[in-house]
Design a protein around this motif. Structure first.
Motif, mmCIF file in Angstrom:
data_model
loop_
_atom_site.group_PDB
_atom_site.id
_atom_site.type_symbol
_atom_site.label_atom_id
_atom_site.label_comp_id
_atom_site.label_asym_id
_atom_site.label_seq_id
_atom_site.Cartn_x
_atom_site.Cartn_y
_atom_site.Cartn_z
ATOM 1 N N ASN A 132 80.433 68.034 53.587
ATOM 2 C CA ASN A 132 81.595 67.166 53.511
ATOM 3 C C ASN A 132 81.211 66.139 53.263
ATOM 4 O O ASN A 132 81.548 64.915 53.494
ATOM 5 C CB ASN A 132 82.005 67.352 54.885
ATOM 6 N N PHE A 133 79.939 65.294 54.410
ATOM 7 C CA PHE A 133 79.616 63.879 53.850
ATOM 8 C C PHE A 133 79.764 63.087 52.779
ATOM 9 O O PHE A 133 80.458 61.991 53.218
ATOM 10 C CB PHE A 133 78.343 63.503 54.535
ATOM 11 N N ASN A 134 79.446 64.290 51.984
ATOM 12 C CA ASN A 134 79.304 63.412 50.321
ATOM 13 C C ASN A 134 80.532 63.237 49.963
ATOM 14 O O ASN A 134 81.307 62.177 49.401
ATOM 15 C CB ASN A 134 78.630 64.467 50.045
ATOM 16 N N ARG A 135 81.715 63.643 49.987
ATOM 17 C CA ARG A 135 83.082 63.343 49.991
ATOM 18 C C ARG A 135 83.845 62.528 50.584
ATOM 19 O O ARG A 135 84.645 61.407 50.373
ATOM 20 C CB ARG A 135 84.295 65.088 50.070
ATOM 21 N N LEU A 136 83.067 62.597 52.189
ATOM 22 C CA LEU A 136 84.002 61.345 53.247
ATOM 23 C C LEU A 136 83.353 59.802 52.512
ATOM 24 O O LEU A 136 83.670 59.237 52.008
ATOM 25 C CB LEU A 136 83.568 61.295 54.373
ATOM 26 N N VAL A 137 81.945 60.041 51.765
ATOM 27 C CA VAL A 137 81.580 58.387 51.388
ATOM 28 C C VAL A 137 82.485 58.539 50.184
ATOM 29 O O VAL A 137 82.751 57.100 49.493
ATOM 30 C CB VAL A 137 80.193 58.858 50.827
ATOM 31 N N HIS A 138 82.814 59.282 49.748
ATOM 32 C CA HIS A 138 83.068 59.170 47.894
ATOM 33 C C HIS A 138 84.874 58.541 48.727
ATOM 34 O O HIS A 138 85.194 57.293 48.155
ATOM 35 C CB HIS A 138 83.383 60.539 47.788
ATOM 36 N N VAL A 139 85.738 59.466 49.773
ATOM 37 C CA VAL A 139 86.901 58.366 49.833
ATOM 38 C C VAL A 139 86.221 56.715 50.440
ATOM 39 O O VAL A 139 87.210 56.596 50.302
ATOM 40 C CB VAL A 139 87.177 59.545 51.066
ATOM 41 N N LYS A 140 85.504 56.888 51.226
ATOM 42 C CA LYS A 140 85.530 55.197 51.604
ATOM 43 C C LYS A 140 85.408 54.361 50.606
ATOM 44 O O LYS A 140 85.922 53.238 50.440
ATOM 45 C CB LYS A 140 84.548 55.160 52.791
ATOM 46 N N THR A 141 83.997 54.810 49.390
ATOM 47 C CA THR A 141 84.204 54.153 48.710
ATOM 48 C C THR A 141 85.651 53.314 47.848
ATOM 49 O O THR A 141 86.002 52.698 47.505
ATOM 50 C CB THR A 141 83.443 54.683 47.678
ATOM 51 N N LYS A 142 86.311 54.426 47.979
ATOM 52 C CA LYS A 142 87.714 53.900 47.122
ATOM 53 C C LYS A 142 88.560 53.135 47.798
ATOM 54 O O LYS A 142 89.433 52.859 47.516
ATOM 55 C CB LYS A 142 88.180 55.252 46.878
ATOM 56 N N VAL A 143 88.788 53.502 49.114
ATOM 57 C CA VAL A 143 90.056 53.103 50.101
ATOM 58 C C VAL A 143 89.436 51.796 50.724
ATOM 59 O O VAL A 143 90.257 51.126 51.370
ATOM 60 C CB VAL A 143 90.678 54.280 50.812
ATOM 61 N N ASP A 144 88.228 51.560 51.000
ATOM 62 C CA ASP A 144 87.684 50.641 51.822
ATOM 63 C C ASP A 144 86.453 49.700 51.087
ATOM 64 O O ASP A 144 85.423 50.527 52.367
ATOM 65 C CB ASP A 144 87.542 50.844 53.423
ATOM 66 N N PRO A 145 86.460 50.105 49.922
ATOM 67 C CA PRO A 145 85.117 49.717 49.547
ATOM 68 C C PRO A 145 83.819 48.087 49.825
ATOM 69 O O PRO A 145 83.242 48.381 49.752
ATOM 70 C CB PRO A 145 85.544 49.231 47.197
ATOM 71 N N LEU A 146 85.079 47.065 50.765
ATOM 72 C CA LEU A 146 84.104 46.474 51.457
ATOM 73 C C LEU A 146 83.600 46.516 53.053
ATOM 74 O O LEU A 146 83.253 45.608 52.736
ATOM 75 C CB LEU A 146 85.090 44.696 50.862
#
Length: 532
Positions: free
Chosen positions: A505-519
């Motif tokens: 599930n870490f992979n999906r969490l990274v994907h979500v993070k990249t989308k909502v808080d890219p900076l």
């Protein structure tokens, strides 16, 4: 702002640098405060505390449970904000970004590594001590609870409205729901109803752009991530809408203590195979601790196992159930007490027989220093393996040891690992929570106990989950590694600890993070990093 000193620096240069740093820090503070007032007029003034505020230090230390992180040498927040409304949080998020300040969010502050109130870079604390409204809707079996509320306050609020509804959360009443729910959250209703996070149906958050979002507005990816993925990586959680669950008007609570001299090792070995297979209405946890031996007049110590159980029903049903499933424990009626569900929560925290109002006491936890770790077990530990564990209990660094073993199975085995970020489902026999506490001061004492905890953790490696060795995100462990203080943290670096907490599930969490808080504004020592 940090200073970099070189060996060749002169005394004059040192003084100049310190003065410059102090001046720069003052400028950042003044600009940050001006920004808050600009966004919120004068309404925010009453909830902002700087180091010159009379209440600053008492507020800062009021929720620190782990005295390891109360030292004067630890960097303190420039500002503490105690919001009363979402706009206070929105202003804090926007102004912190503008002036390069990190944010720490604090509800109950039980976090084992102090990450809700310490940082290595200039920061602001959003302390939700005054943001804890609870609205119970008995008719629809739901509740809105703001993140500053404690588990005890939530249980009390539900109990004053109904005796046959409850919520699956932890046993410690002073834990804040903000962090507890966002990392999973479990207690004696877990085998019947799953985690706290499994029973969240809506949420309010402030994202990195300062927007107020509910489930519909944030989208299902972000809603998935904040229920078990540690919400502080993605935004500031404000409130949870939770689904209440049904409980009978009468439950049965029991406790059976057994020492090594009373065959505890064999009983624990048996418990490992039985506890996760019991009826969903029955949960039996284990607590391991040192007590005085009853077989000695010389004050010798022994290991004691406390088998603590909760059955969602009367004593006349649980006794035959135990005789069939776990007769070796020898449970009898005298070990049992019938009560309401909310009364049972008092007993599990050591407040049995006291009025329910004790659940509202946010300061009832004794503060000391401690180090914690966690594991998950998929195959029973052998009796010889347990005996090796007992030998560690008698070492000097083990003084103050406390180990809790909590069974899974039941509803937990029915939920897919990918349903929310919390992955430990089918195949997990039980969770282990290791803790060692001490009250003495000094780095040498702390190092002794922490070294012992690491030795214990190393010993247990052979008996617990592997590839990865799993851990519970709500009890963070910085021994796994940390993100870079400044600059980019790679996926590879963060995955060392990320897969321990979340597995795939870490992979999906990274994907979500990249989308909502890219900076990567919402960052801390073990926050989810974006892909860059």
């Amino acid at each position: 702002m940090s200073l970099i000193f070189t060996v060749a620096i002169t005394i004059i240069g040192l003084v100049f640098s310190c003065v410059s740093s102090s001046s720069a820090s003052d400028d950042i503070l003044e600009n940050f405060l001006n920004c808050l007032h600009f966004h919120n007029s004068t309404s925010i003034s009453n909830v902002v505390y700087t180091k010159t505020s009379p209440s600053y230090h008492s507020l800062l230390h009021s929720s620190i449970k782990n005295l390891r992180f109360s030292s004067n040498n630890i960097l303190k927040p420039l500002v503490i904000v105690t919001p009363l409304q979402p706009s206070h949080v929105q202003a804090t998020v926007l102004c912190a970004q503008l002036h390069d300040l990190q944010i720490r969010m604090r509800s109950g502050a039980h976090d084992s590594e102090g990450l809700s109130y310490i940082s290595q870079v200039p920061f602001v604390i959003i302390d939700f001590i005054n943001y804890r409204n609870i609205q119970v809707d008995v008719k629809n079996k739901t509740t809105w609870v703001q993140v500053g509320a404690t588990i005890g306050e939530l249980y009390y609020s539900i109990a004053t409205k109904t005796k046959t509804l409850a919520f699956p959360a932890g046993v410690c009443p002073t834990v804040g729901v903000g962090g507890h729910f966002s990392g999973g959250g479990y207690g004696y209703l877990l085998r019947k109803y799953g985690l706290s996070a499994d029973n969240i149906i809506d949420a309010h958050i402030i994202d990195a752009r300062g927007r107020f979002l509910d489930r519909e507005a944030m989208g299902e990816d972000l809603f998935w991530a904040i229920r078990g993925g540690g919400g502080a990586s993605f935004g500031v959680s404000l409130a949870w809408k939770i689904k209440l669950v049904s409980v009978p008007s009468t439950v049965t609570r029991f406790i059976v203590p057994r020492t090594l001299e009373q065959n505890a090792t064999r009983l624990i070995h048996k418990w490992q195979s039985v506890a996760s297979e019991l009826h969903k209405d029955l949960t039996i946890s284990l607590t391991l601790q040192m007590v005085n031996s009853s077989n000695s007049n010389k004050g010798e110590l022994t290991v004691q196992a406390l088998f603590q159980g909760l059955f969602l029903g009367g004593v006349n049903k649980v006794i035959p159930l135990m005789q069939e499933s776990f007769p070796e424990l020898g449970l009898v009626k005298e070990d049992c007490s019938e009560m309401s569900w909310v009364e049972s929560t008092l007993y599990f925290w050591g407040f049995g027989g006291q009025p329910l109002e004790v659940l509202l006491n946010r300061s009832q936890v004794i503060t000391d220093s401690f180090k914690e770790k966690t594991d998950y077990v998929r195959h029973p530990i052998s009796e010889s393996g347990l005996e090796g564990l007992w030998r560690l209990f008698y070492e000097d660094g083990a003084k103050g040891v406390f180990i809790a073993m909590f069974p899974f199975g039941g509803r937990m085995s029915e939920i897919l690992e990918s349903e929310i970020p919390f992955p430990n489902r089918a195949g997990t026999l039980y969770h282990i929570h290791y803790a060692v506490h001490w009250v003495e001061e000094g780095e040498e004492v702390a190092e002794k106990h922490i070294d012992w905890m690491r030795k214990l953790y190393s010993y247990m490696e052979a008996f617990v989950s592997k590839s990865p060795r799993e851990a519970y995100v709500n009890i963070k462990d910085l021994d796994f590694g940390v993100n870079n203080i400044n600059g980019y943290t790679s996926y590879e670096q963060a995955s060392i600890w990320g897969f321990k907490y979340f597995k795939n599930n870490f992979n999906r969490l990274v994907h979500v993070k990249t989308k909502v808080d890219p900076l990567n504004f919402f960052r801390f020592e073990q926050s989810i990093p974006p892909h860059m």
